[in-house]
Design a protein around this motif. Structure first.
Motif, mmCIF file in Angstrom:
data_model
loop_
_atom_site.group_PDB
_atom_site.id
_atom_site.type_symbol
_atom_site.label_atom_id
_atom_site.label_comp_id
_atom_site.label_asym_id
_atom_site.label_seq_id
_atom_site.Cartn_x
_atom_site.Cartn_y
_atom_site.Cartn_z
ATOM 1 N N SER A 23 -30.841 48.327 -73.180
ATOM 2 C CA SER A 23 -31.801 47.813 -72.198
ATOM 3 C C SER A 23 -31.933 46.305 -72.388
ATOM 4 C CB SER A 23 -33.165 48.474 -72.373
ATOM 5 O OG SER A 23 -33.068 49.855 -72.117
ATOM 6 N N PHE A 24 -32.434 45.640 -71.352
ATOM 7 C CA PHE A 24 -32.542 44.188 -71.372
ATOM 8 C C PHE A 24 -33.940 43.729 -70.983
ATOM 9 C CE2 PHE A 24 -28.257 45.194 -69.502
ATOM 10 C CZ PHE A 24 -27.554 45.098 -70.689
ATOM 11 N N ALA A 25 -34.416 42.673 -71.641
ATOM 12 C CA ALA A 25 -35.645 41.967 -71.261
ATOM 13 C C ALA A 25 -35.227 40.518 -71.026
ATOM 14 C CB ALA A 25 -36.698 42.062 -72.359
ATOM 15 N N GLU A 26 -35.255 40.096 -69.778
ATOM 16 C CA GLU A 26 -34.742 38.777 -69.426
ATOM 17 C C GLU A 26 -35.838 37.896 -68.853
ATOM 18 O OE1 GLU A 26 -30.743 38.668 -67.633
ATOM 19 O OE2 GLU A 26 -30.991 40.838 -67.356
ATOM 20 N N SER A 27 -35.775 36.636 -69.213
ATOM 21 C CA SER A 27 -36.656 35.644 -68.615
ATOM 22 C C SER A 27 -35.788 34.609 -67.910
ATOM 23 C CB SER A 27 -37.581 35.023 -69.659
ATOM 24 O OG SER A 27 -38.544 34.199 -69.026
ATOM 25 N N CYS A 28 -35.298 33.599 -68.603
ATOM 26 C CA CYS A 28 -34.566 32.508 -67.937
ATOM 27 C C CYS A 28 -33.264 32.966 -67.295
ATOM 28 C CB CYS A 28 -34.331 31.344 -68.886
ATOM 29 S SG CYS A 28 -33.114 31.655 -70.177
ATOM 30 N N GLN A 83 -40.467 39.897 -80.214
ATOM 31 C CA GLN A 83 -41.406 40.877 -79.654
ATOM 32 C C GLN A 83 -40.912 41.429 -78.315
ATOM 33 O OE1 GLN A 83 -45.502 39.508 -79.693
ATOM 34 N NE2 GLN A 83 -45.484 39.268 -81.906
ATOM 35 N N MET A 84 -40.190 40.629 -77.546
ATOM 36 C CA MET A 84 -39.584 41.132 -76.311
ATOM 37 C C MET A 84 -38.581 42.246 -76.627
ATOM 38 S SD MET A 84 -39.013 37.535 -74.216
ATOM 39 C CE MET A 84 -38.105 38.242 -72.822
ATOM 40 N N LEU A 85 -37.783 42.049 -77.670
ATOM 41 C CA LEU A 85 -36.831 43.081 -78.093
ATOM 42 C C LEU A 85 -37.546 44.386 -78.437
ATOM 43 C CD1 LEU A 85 -34.482 41.004 -80.428
ATOM 44 C CD2 LEU A 85 -33.801 42.138 -78.297
ATOM 45 N N GLY A 93 -36.652 53.325 -74.974
ATOM 46 C CA GLY A 93 -36.071 54.217 -75.969
ATOM 47 C C GLY A 93 -34.585 53.990 -76.175
ATOM 48 N N SER A 94 -34.096 52.814 -75.839
ATOM 49 C CA SER A 94 -32.667 52.536 -75.963
ATOM 50 C C SER A 94 -32.286 52.246 -77.417
ATOM 51 C CB SER A 94 -32.277 51.357 -75.071
ATOM 52 O OG SER A 94 -33.010 50.208 -75.434
ATOM 53 N N ASP A 95 -31.005 52.443 -77.706
ATOM 54 C CA ASP A 95 -30.480 52.177 -79.047
ATOM 55 C C ASP A 95 -30.296 50.679 -79.284
ATOM 56 O OD1 ASP A 95 -29.880 55.004 -79.926
ATOM 57 O OD2 ASP A 95 -28.677 54.913 -78.089
ATOM 58 N N TYR A 96 -29.912 49.967 -78.230
ATOM 59 C CA TYR A 96 -29.659 48.531 -78.302
ATOM 60 C C TYR A 96 -30.554 47.823 -77.292
ATOM 61 C CZ TYR A 96 -25.452 49.498 -81.009
ATOM 62 O OH TYR A 96 -24.591 49.905 -81.994
ATOM 63 N N ALA A 97 -30.872 46.565 -77.597
ATOM 64 C CA ALA A 97 -31.662 45.761 -76.673
ATOM 65 C C ALA A 97 -31.225 44.314 -76.764
ATOM 66 C CB ALA A 97 -33.153 45.872 -76.993
ATOM 67 N N ILE A 98 -31.272 43.650 -75.615
ATOM 68 C CA ILE A 98 -31.051 42.206 -75.550
ATOM 69 C C ILE A 98 -32.281 41.609 -74.892
ATOM 70 C CG2 ILE A 98 -29.745 40.347 -74.423
ATOM 71 C CD1 ILE A 98 -27.242 42.106 -74.656
ATOM 72 N N ALA A 99 -32.749 40.474 -75.434
ATOM 73 C CA ALA A 99 -33.861 39.736 -74.822
ATOM 74 C C ALA A 99 -33.499 38.257 -74.804
ATOM 75 C CB ALA A 99 -35.156 39.955 -75.595
ATOM 76 N N VAL A 100 -33.910 37.586 -73.727
ATOM 77 C CA VAL A 100 -33.594 36.165 -73.549
ATOM 78 C C VAL A 100 -34.799 35.441 -72.974
ATOM 79 C CG1 VAL A 100 -32.054 34.503 -72.444
ATOM 80 C CG2 VAL A 100 -31.190 36.769 -73.037
ATOM 81 N N SER A 101 -35.103 34.276 -73.550
ATOM 82 C CA SER A 101 -36.141 33.405 -73.003
ATOM 83 C C SER A 101 -35.725 31.964 -73.280
ATOM 84 C CB SER A 101 -37.502 33.703 -73.640
ATOM 85 O OG SER A 101 -38.530 32.996 -72.978
ATOM 86 N N LEU A 122 -30.919 40.148 -80.114
ATOM 87 C CA LEU A 122 -30.141 41.383 -80.068
ATOM 88 C C LEU A 122 -30.695 42.336 -81.111
ATOM 89 C CD1 LEU A 122 -27.694 43.065 -79.162
ATOM 90 C CD2 LEU A 122 -26.329 41.815 -80.853
ATOM 91 N N LYS A 123 -31.084 43.515 -80.648
ATOM 92 C CA LYS A 123 -31.585 44.548 -81.552
ATOM 93 C C LYS A 123 -30.617 45.722 -81.493
ATOM 94 C CE LYS A 123 -35.793 46.872 -82.974
ATOM 95 N NZ LYS A 123 -37.222 47.046 -82.750
ATOM 96 N N THR A 124 -30.192 46.151 -82.669
ATOM 97 C CA THR A 124 -29.278 47.285 -82.788
ATOM 98 C C THR A 124 -29.987 48.362 -83.612
ATOM 99 O OG1 THR A 124 -28.250 46.721 -84.906
ATOM 100 C CG2 THR A 124 -27.402 45.571 -82.939
ATOM 101 N N PRO A 125 -29.370 49.523 -83.762
ATOM 102 C CA PRO A 125 -29.988 50.531 -84.634
ATOM 103 C C PRO A 125 -30.108 50.067 -86.086
ATOM 104 C CG PRO A 125 -28.370 51.556 -83.200
ATOM 105 C CD PRO A 125 -28.221 50.064 -83.037
#
Length: 160
Positions: A23-28, A83-85, A93-101, A122-125
């Motif tokens: 899953s992704f949390a994106e800003s810029c 904290q976005m991650l 509930g995803s295994d991986y996450a990307i967040a950008v600001s 980047l958050k991994t298991p």
């Protein structure tokens, strides 16, 4: 962005094989990472969802970024992206996450956070990393380079 499509295909294949999600949390980047993934067939197997959390209030409400972090460190900071991650991973509930600001420009920069300052997480298991980057160029270039960098960091973690 076309040259990153092959990398995304390999990410989708690997996560599909391992029955893992992202899953992704994106800003810029404004949804560019999600758009890059959804442009590739098979993304629906691994992509749980994405949020474009442009305002501080939405970062707080949707992702649980603390008001203290937003006030003291700002949205363009390692603590905020961390904290976005956590927030996007908890939400989906995803295994991986990307967040950008970041600050894509041409306005918004300061002496301490000039235009082109971007934090990519980047958050991994197994781990969580937030990278402090600076990309030169106009707004679109900063957004595209941030998107590519995030995808390449994920590929590195997946050893693709």
């Amino acid at each position: 962005m076309k040259n990153i499509q092959n990398t995304i295909e390999k990410i989708i294949q690997k996560l599909t094989k391992e029955e893992q999600t992202i899953s992704f949390a994106e800003s810029c980047t404004g949804g560019r990472i999600a758009a890059a993934f959804t442009a590739v067939s098979g993304a629906s197997t691994i992509l749980h969802g994405a949020c474009v959390t442009y305002s501080n209030e939405i970062k707080h409400q949707w992702l649980g970024v603390s008001r203290e972090v937003l006030e003291n460190d700002g949205a363009v900071s390692e603590p905020c992206v961390s904290q976005m991650l956590d927030g996007i991973q908890k939400m989906t509930g995803s295994d991986y996450a990307i967040a950008v600001s970041g600050i894509a420009g041409p306005t918004g920069g300061t002496e301490f956070k000039p235009v082109g300052t971007v934090y990519i997480g980047l958050k991994t298991p197994f781990s969580k990393e937030v990278y402090h980057c600076h990309f030169d160029g106009p707004r679109e270039a900063v957004q595209e380079r941030s998107t590519v960098y995030a995808i390449e960091k994920l590929a590195e973690q997946l050893e693709i």
